[in-house]
Write a protein that holds these residues in place. Sequence first.
Motif, PDB file in Angstrom:
ATOM      1  N   ASP A  16      24.231 -10.334  19.731  1.00  0.00           N
ATOM      2  CA  ASP A  16      23.384  -9.967  20.879  1.00  0.00           C
ATOM      3  C   ASP A  16      22.663 -11.188  21.447  1.00  0.00           C
ATOM      4  O   ASP A  16      21.486 -11.124  21.811  1.00  0.00           O
ATOM      5  CB  ASP A  16      22.400  -8.867  20.476  1.00  0.00           C
ATOM      6  N   ALA A  17      23.366 -12.328  21.457  1.00  0.00           N
ATOM      7  CA  ALA A  17      22.850 -13.596  22.019  1.00  0.00           C
ATOM      8  C   ALA A  17      21.529 -14.023  21.369  1.00  0.00           C
ATOM      9  O   ALA A  17      20.645 -14.569  22.022  1.00  0.00           O
ATOM     10  CB  ALA A  17      22.701 -13.485  23.531  1.00  0.00           C
ATOM     11  N   GLY A  18      21.386 -13.751  20.079  1.00  0.00           N
ATOM     12  CA  GLY A  18      20.192 -14.170  19.358  1.00  0.00           C
ATOM     13  C   GLY A  18      19.078 -13.136  19.315  1.00  0.00           C
ATOM     14  O   GLY A  18      18.125 -13.263  18.542  1.00  0.00           O
ATOM     15  N   VAL A  19      19.197 -12.110  20.129  1.00  0.00           N
ATOM     16  CA  VAL A  19      18.151 -11.083  20.188  1.00  0.00           C
ATOM     17  C   VAL A  19      18.098 -10.282  18.886  1.00  0.00           C
ATOM     18  O   VAL A  19      17.019  -9.921  18.414  1.00  0.00           O
ATOM     19  CB  VAL A  19      18.357 -10.161  21.411  1.00  0.00           C
ATOM     20  N   PHE A  20      19.266 -10.031  18.274  1.00  0.00           N
ATOM     21  CA  PHE A  20      19.288  -9.275  17.018  1.00  0.00           C
ATOM     22  C   PHE A  20      18.490  -9.997  15.934  1.00  0.00           C
ATOM     23  O   PHE A  20      17.733  -9.375  15.190  1.00  0.00           O
ATOM     24  CB  PHE A  20      20.727  -9.026  16.562  1.00  0.00           C
TER      25      PHE A  20
END
Length: 120
Positions: A16-20
């Motif tokens: 999640d592009a680092g969001v996770f």
Amino acid sequence: MSNTANNLVDIINDLDAGVFAQKMERAMFDVAQGVIDTSKSGKVTISFEFKRIASSNQVAVKHKLEFLKPTKNGKSREENTTETPMHVGVRGKLSLFPESQPELFDRQGHGSPSASDAAH
């Protein structure tokens, strides 16, 4: 472990592009603080589900984060599920990009010869 193996931190940061990873960190901080504040136990659960994308060498990685934070008068529960497509390389190595992807541009910003060769 071979050099083709993934670094777990890199994989988590790709989801999640680092969001996770940020959500995981926040959940762990919140649950830990709730445990300190209430002396009750808390819980963070992370799960992954993999499904092949068509007949490609890609998988859809569904990543789920659940946490149970103790509160003064009970508990607070939250769940979050998102999905990230990942390429599967040699020996199952996961990455956002295929291992054999050619460079599209040279250092001067011009189309790379290897990229134009790959397109033909």
